[in-house]
Design an enzyme around this catalytic site. Structure first.
Site, PDB file in Angstrom:
ATOM      1  N   CYS A 118       0.815  -1.220   0.000  1.00  9.30           N
ATOM      2  CA  CYS A 118       0.000   0.000   0.000  1.00  9.30           C
ATOM      3  C   CYS A 118       0.849   1.271   0.000  1.00  9.30           C
ATOM      4  O   CYS A 118       0.341   2.351  -0.276  1.00  9.30           O
ATOM      5  CB  CYS A 118      -0.976  -0.019   1.169  1.00  9.30           C
ATOM      6  SG  CYS A 118      -2.220  -1.303   0.964  1.00  9.30           S
ATOM      7  N   HIS A 259      -3.401   7.063   2.510  1.00  3.26           N
ATOM      8  CA  HIS A 259      -3.790   5.790   1.905  1.00  3.26           C
ATOM      9  C   HIS A 259      -5.202   5.443   2.370  1.00  3.26           C
ATOM     10  O   HIS A 259      -5.562   5.689   3.525  1.00  3.26           O
ATOM     11  CB  HIS A 259      -2.802   4.701   2.320  1.00  3.26           C
ATOM     12  CG  HIS A 259      -3.231   3.338   1.898  1.00  3.26           C
ATOM     13  ND1 HIS A 259      -3.552   3.041   0.594  1.00  3.26           N
ATOM     14  CD2 HIS A 259      -3.425   2.191   2.601  1.00  3.26           C
ATOM     15  CE1 HIS A 259      -3.914   1.777   0.518  1.00  3.26           C
ATOM     16  NE2 HIS A 259      -3.849   1.241   1.719  1.00  3.26           N
ATOM     17  N   ASN A 289     -10.189  -0.155  -0.891  1.00  2.00           N
ATOM     18  CA  ASN A 289      -8.729  -0.042  -0.856  1.00  2.00           C
ATOM     19  C   ASN A 289      -8.174  -0.551  -2.188  1.00  2.00           C
ATOM     20  O   ASN A 289      -8.234  -1.735  -2.480  1.00  2.00           O
ATOM     21  CB  ASN A 289      -8.190  -0.884   0.311  1.00  2.00           C
ATOM     22  CG  ASN A 289      -6.680  -0.816   0.444  1.00  2.00           C
ATOM     23  OD1 ASN A 289      -5.991  -0.290  -0.434  1.00  2.00           O
ATOM     24  ND2 ASN A 289      -6.164  -1.357   1.538  1.00  2.00           N
TER      25      ASN A 289
HETATM   26  N1  COA Z   1     -18.890  -8.759   8.628  1.00  2.30           N
HETATM   27  C1  COA Z   1     -19.364  -8.866   9.862  1.00  2.30           C
HETATM   28  N2  COA Z   1     -18.564  -9.087  10.940  1.00  2.30           N
HETATM   29  C2  COA Z   1     -17.239  -9.194  10.704  1.00  2.30           C
HETATM   30  C3  COA Z   1     -16.682  -9.079   9.415  1.00  2.30           C
HETATM   31  C4  COA Z   1     -17.574  -8.863   8.345  1.00  2.30           C
HETATM   32  N3  COA Z   1     -17.142  -8.734   7.085  1.00  2.30           N
HETATM   33  N4  COA Z   1     -15.353  -9.218   9.505  1.00  2.30           N
HETATM   34  C5  COA Z   1     -15.066  -9.411  10.806  1.00  2.30           C
HETATM   35  N5  COA Z   1     -16.209  -9.383  11.519  1.00  2.30           N
HETATM   36  C6  COA Z   1     -16.384  -9.537  12.957  1.00  2.30           C
HETATM   37  C7  COA Z   1     -15.230 -10.251  13.617  1.00  2.30           C
HETATM   38  O1  COA Z   1     -15.371 -11.637  13.514  1.00  2.30           O
HETATM   39  C8  COA Z   1     -15.361  -9.755  15.047  1.00  2.30           C
HETATM   40  O2  COA Z   1     -16.380 -10.485  15.698  1.00  2.30           O
HETATM   41  P1  COA Z   1     -16.230 -10.888  17.236  1.00  2.30           P
HETATM   42  O3  COA Z   1     -16.158  -9.594  17.986  1.00  2.30           O
HETATM   43  O4  COA Z   1     -17.460 -11.661  17.477  1.00  2.30           O
HETATM   44  O5  COA Z   1     -14.957 -11.671  17.313  1.00  2.30           O
HETATM   45  C9  COA Z   1     -15.858  -8.316  14.876  1.00  2.30           C
HETATM   46  O6  COA Z   1     -16.406  -8.241  13.549  1.00  2.30           O
HETATM   47  C10 COA Z   1     -14.757  -7.287  15.011  1.00  2.30           C
HETATM   48  O7  COA Z   1     -13.631  -7.744  14.265  1.00  2.30           O
HETATM   49  P2  COA Z   1     -12.318  -6.912  14.196  1.00  2.30           P
HETATM   50  O8  COA Z   1     -11.297  -7.624  13.396  1.00  2.30           O
HETATM   51  O9  COA Z   1     -11.969  -6.457  15.565  1.00  2.30           O
HETATM   52  O10 COA Z   1     -12.847  -5.665  13.363  1.00  2.30           O
HETATM   53  P3  COA Z   1     -12.156  -4.316  13.132  1.00  2.30           P
HETATM   54  O11 COA Z   1     -12.950  -3.235  13.709  1.00  2.30           O
HETATM   55  O12 COA Z   1     -10.679  -4.343  13.456  1.00  2.30           O
HETATM   56  O13 COA Z   1     -12.291  -4.191  11.538  1.00  2.30           O
HETATM   57  C11 COA Z   1     -10.868  -4.433   9.626  1.00  2.30           C
HETATM   58  C12 COA Z   1     -11.654  -5.138  10.717  1.00  2.30           C
HETATM   59  C13 COA Z   1     -10.126  -5.441   8.786  1.00  2.30           C
HETATM   60  C14 COA Z   1     -11.854  -3.649   8.788  1.00  2.30           C
HETATM   61  C15 COA Z   1      -9.866  -3.451  10.285  1.00  2.30           C
HETATM   62  O14 COA Z   1      -9.146  -4.129  11.296  1.00  2.30           O
HETATM   63  C16 COA Z   1      -8.901  -2.830   9.342  1.00  2.30           C
HETATM   64  O15 COA Z   1      -9.263  -2.017   8.517  1.00  2.30           O
HETATM   65  N6  COA Z   1      -7.598  -3.156   9.496  1.00  2.30           N
HETATM   66  C17 COA Z   1      -6.531  -2.541   8.766  1.00  2.30           C
HETATM   67  C18 COA Z   1      -6.569  -2.777   7.320  1.00  2.30           C
HETATM   68  C19 COA Z   1      -5.404  -2.060   6.701  1.00  2.30           C
HETATM   69  O16 COA Z   1      -5.081  -0.946   7.057  1.00  2.30           O
HETATM   70  N7  COA Z   1      -4.724  -2.684   5.827  1.00  2.30           N
HETATM   71  C20 COA Z   1      -3.537  -2.001   5.428  1.00  2.30           C
HETATM   72  C21 COA Z   1      -2.950  -1.891   4.454  1.00  2.30           C
HETATM   73  S1  COA Z   1      -3.563  -2.541   3.020  1.00  2.30           S
END
Ligand code: COA
Length: 334
Positions: A118, A259, A289
């Site tokens: 990224c 980004h 993204n």
């Molecule tokens: N739909 C519904 N629920 C979902 C889901 C989806 N698509 N994906 C995950 N969940 C659930 C998880 O299982 C978790 O459930 P639980 O609490 O029962 O365990 C809950 O949602 C929270 O998951 P979590 O991983 O803590 O979510 P988050 O708020 O961190 O969001 C991302 C997940 C991936 C969106 C976020 O972490 C993110 O954007 N990370 C960085 C990505 C990034 O910057 N990449 C970088 C460079 S490319």
């Protein structure tokens, strides 16, 4: 890195390409355990674009490059160097830059790909700027292009709905004006973060076999929460550092161009920098993204809409797999 060369570099033209096919959140809701509300509130994404099967990364890259050339009134044979930032090359080799060069008909240049996930675009831009500042080249085409729809596991709800396909291009040229164009940059890598965001299969460590494919090792693997925390800290810290050492307050910044991985990451980064959200370029809601294409596509869209003025200070910042991150300060010069 401050400029110590005889010239300075500036962006003389921009261009972008988004595939026509729109993929709404409903696409995922139809077959995964997720909701439109979860995707919008946790990521800020409403829809993204997917390229067709016969439209590889180079297809989008060429379209973006053609738009930039047209905007500059330049012909392909005037380009001296093409740098393509991508994690989704058409093939492992030849480089996508070679394929783009051929399709564009850019007969008088050399070129290569850069892989910094990224952060690919800001790494490529920083590299391109060196060739201009030292006087080696008069112009460079820098392209960020990624076909992420081919790289994600469509059964993994944690990753697949985050990404989309796009390309964007900028032309960098030389100027004598040291107070305009690229003013400063800070770049970092930290390989201890590799285990949180990576594609384990298909390289020399785990060459493609039936087993690697069965284990879905050829797709993106991400530990979202770890990346989230590091991304906010990484982008905010380097951006604050670059502002401080150039004696700029948030009032002096016309736009932060972060980004586009998650709207909450963007908001948290802007908050930590003291930059209000109306000064932040955002297109994640429309495209998700798009990896190397997020920053240049934002700039290109805002430029096309007449929202960037000559003399505006822009901070470009990114964080990605590696970990890779950095910040660029530039004064818009056209
Ligand atoms: N739909 C519904 N629920 C979902 C889901 C989806 N698509 N994906 C995950 N969940 C659930 C998880 O299982 C978790 O459930 P639980 O609490 O029962 O365990 C809950 O949602 C929270 O998951 P979590 O991983 O803590 O979510 P988050 O708020 O961190 O969001 C991302 C997940 C991936 C969106 C976020 O972490 C993110 O954007 N990370 C960085 C990505 C990034 O910057 N990449 C970088 C460079 S490319």
């Amino acid at each position: 890195m401050k400029n110590t060369g005889p010239f300075n570099a500036y962006i003389s033209a921009v261009g972008h390409y988004f595939p026509e096919k729109v993929i709404s959140n409903q696409f995922y809701v139809n077959y995964l355990d997720t909701t439109d509300e979860w995707i919008r509130t946790r990521t800020g994404i409403a829809e993204r674009r997917f390229a067709e099967a016969d439209q590889p990364t180079s297809f989008m890259a060429v379209k973006a490059a053609q738009m930039a050339l047209e905007n500059r009134g330049m012909t392909p044979d005037e380009i001296e160097l093409i740098i393509v930032a991508t994690v989704s090359p058409d093939m492992i080799y030849p480089s996508t830059a070679c394929i783009v060069q051929d399709k564009l008909g850019a007969k008088n240049c050399w070129g290569y790909d850069i892989l910094a996930a990224c952060s690919g675009f800001i790494f490529a831009l920083t590299t391109a700027v060196q060739f201009i500042q030292t006087g080696v080249h008069k112009n460079v085409m820098v392209i960020g292009a990624d076909k992420m729809s081919m790289m994600v596991d469509m059964q993994d709800r944690n990753t697949c709905l985050l990404f989309g396909d796009a390309a964007a291009a900028v032309i960098i040229e030389a100027t004598d004006d040291k107070n305009s164009g690229f003013l400063d940059n800070i770049m970092h890598i930290d390989g201890s973060g590799a285990k949180f965001l990576y594609q384990p299969g298909g390289g020399s460590l785990n060459p493609t076999t039936f087993e690697t494919v069965e284990k879905r090792m050829h797709f993106v693997h991400q530990s979202g929460q770890n990346v989230f925390k590091e991304a906010v800290k990484g982008m905010a810290d380097v951006s604050v550092e670059i502002m401080k050492r150039n004696n700029l307050s948030s009032d002096d910044i016309a736009y932060l161009v972060p980004h586009q991985a998650n709207l909450r990451i963007i908001q948290a980064t802007a908050d930590r920098m003291g930059v209000s959200i109306d000064k932040v370029m955002v297109n994640i809601h429309k495209y998700g993204n798009t990896t190397s294409a997020t920053i240049p596509s934002c700039i290109s869209e805002y430029w096309q809409a007449g929202k960037i003025k000559k003399g505006d200070n822009l901070i470009l910042t990114s964080f990605g797999a590696g970990y890779t991150w950095g910040s660029i300060l530039l004064k818009w010069a056209i």
